[in-house]
Design a protein around this motif. Structure first.
Motif, PDB file in Angstrom:
ATOM      1  N   GLU A  83       7.642   1.761 -14.876  1.00  0.00           N
ATOM      2  CA  GLU A  83       8.304   1.881 -13.756  1.00  0.00           C
ATOM      3  C   GLU A  83       9.574   0.872 -13.623  1.00  0.00           C
ATOM      4  O   GLU A  83      10.594   1.496 -13.171  1.00  0.00           O
ATOM      5  CB  GLU A  83       7.392   1.573 -12.567  1.00  0.00           C
ATOM      6  N   ARG A  99       0.893  -1.155  -0.089  1.00  0.00           N
ATOM      7  CA  ARG A  99       0.052  -0.062   0.062  1.00  0.00           C
ATOM      8  C   ARG A  99       0.890   1.267  -0.102  1.00  0.00           C
ATOM      9  O   ARG A  99       0.526   2.234  -0.755  1.00  0.00           O
ATOM     10  CB  ARG A  99      -0.978  -0.072   1.042  1.00  0.00           C
ATOM     11  N   GLU A 135       2.254   1.775  -3.479  1.00  0.00           N
ATOM     12  CA  GLU A 135       1.231   2.150  -4.338  1.00  0.00           C
ATOM     13  C   GLU A 135       0.969   3.621  -4.156  1.00  0.00           C
ATOM     14  O   GLU A 135       0.999   4.380  -5.006  1.00  0.00           O
ATOM     15  CB  GLU A 135      -0.166   1.431  -4.209  1.00  0.00           C
ATOM     16  N   ALA A 136       0.764   4.123  -3.004  1.00  0.00           N
ATOM     17  CA  ALA A 136       0.776   5.355  -2.545  1.00  0.00           C
ATOM     18  C   ALA A 136       1.823   6.449  -3.050  1.00  0.00           C
ATOM     19  O   ALA A 136       1.373   7.510  -3.606  1.00  0.00           O
ATOM     20  CB  ALA A 136       0.403   5.637  -1.171  1.00  0.00           C
ATOM     21  N   GLU A 153       1.791   5.851  -7.200  1.00  0.00           N
ATOM     22  CA  GLU A 153       0.846   6.914  -7.979  1.00  0.00           C
ATOM     23  C   GLU A 153       0.947   7.957  -8.517  1.00  0.00           C
ATOM     24  O   GLU A 153       0.530   8.781  -9.229  1.00  0.00           O
ATOM     25  CB  GLU A 153      -0.665   6.443  -7.100  1.00  0.00           C
ATOM     26  N   ARG A 154       1.851   8.717  -7.512  1.00  0.00           N
ATOM     27  CA  ARG A 154       2.173  10.299  -7.902  1.00  0.00           C
ATOM     28  C   ARG A 154       3.094  10.202  -9.159  1.00  0.00           C
ATOM     29  O   ARG A 154       3.349  11.127  -9.723  1.00  0.00           O
ATOM     30  CB  ARG A 154       2.915  10.843  -6.554  1.00  0.00           C
ATOM     31  N   ARG A 211       3.415   7.993 -11.565  1.00  0.00           N
ATOM     32  CA  ARG A 211       3.111   7.230 -12.718  1.00  0.00           C
ATOM     33  C   ARG A 211       2.874   7.945 -13.837  1.00  0.00           C
ATOM     34  O   ARG A 211       2.989   7.693 -15.092  1.00  0.00           O
ATOM     35  CB  ARG A 211       1.801   6.136 -12.547  1.00  0.00           C
TER      36      ARG A 211
END
Length: 155
Positions: A46, A26, A29-30, A33-34, A36
């Motif tokens: 990535e 998590r 991913e957090a 996501e900034r 991507r």
């Protein structure tokens, strides 16, 4: 049927939100996501970005070392290197001392590509740092280093 302990499932497992593997995923991913949208806008995955960044830092590398440092599985790395080479970002050459071994190098075009993305990447990182604080990020990174070293020693 007994009631599970607080924070436990009926099977006496920890709730997933409080397990290290899920928490690490998590958190990753957090953060990612900034980044991507930047990577997608420049048509780079990535994993390809990680490989290029490692090559920038480590210099010429063989596939085994690159796979380990970039945290990419060897079969995926082989496909990625073909793509990066086709884009002119990397070159492969045989190791003169061991013809079975390929050496991978970041090209000038690859370094230029990283330079192009670097300001926006740094701005994204700075926004994360502004939100969390440099000390907290350093602490998280120190704790993750401790985790990795501890688990490496245990295996």
């Amino acid at each position: 049927m007994t009631t599970p302990d607080k924070g436990k499932t009926p099977d006496n497992l920890a709730e997933t939100r409080r397990t290290l593997p899920i928490a690490l995923l998590r958190a990753r991913e957090a953060v990612m996501e900034r980044f991507r949208p930047l990577l997608a806008a420049h048509d780079i995955s990535e994993q390809q970005w990680r490989v290029m960044r490692v090559l920038l830092e480590a210099g010429e590398s063989d596939a085994t070392q690159l796979s380990r440092l970039a945290n990419v599985l060897a079969p995926s790395l082989t496909r990625m290197l073909r793509t990066l080479e086709a884009r002119g970002f990397t070159t492969l050459r045989k190791d003169p001392g061991d013809a079975r071994r390929a050496l991978i190098t970041l090209t000038d075009a690859g370094r230029g590509f990283i330079r192009t993305l670097a300001p926006e990447s740094a701005a994204i990182y700075a926004a994360i740092e502004a939100r969390l604080g440099r000390d907290r990020i350093d602490h998280i990174l120190d704790e993750l280093d401790f985790l990795l070293q501890s688990l490496a020693e245990a295996s």
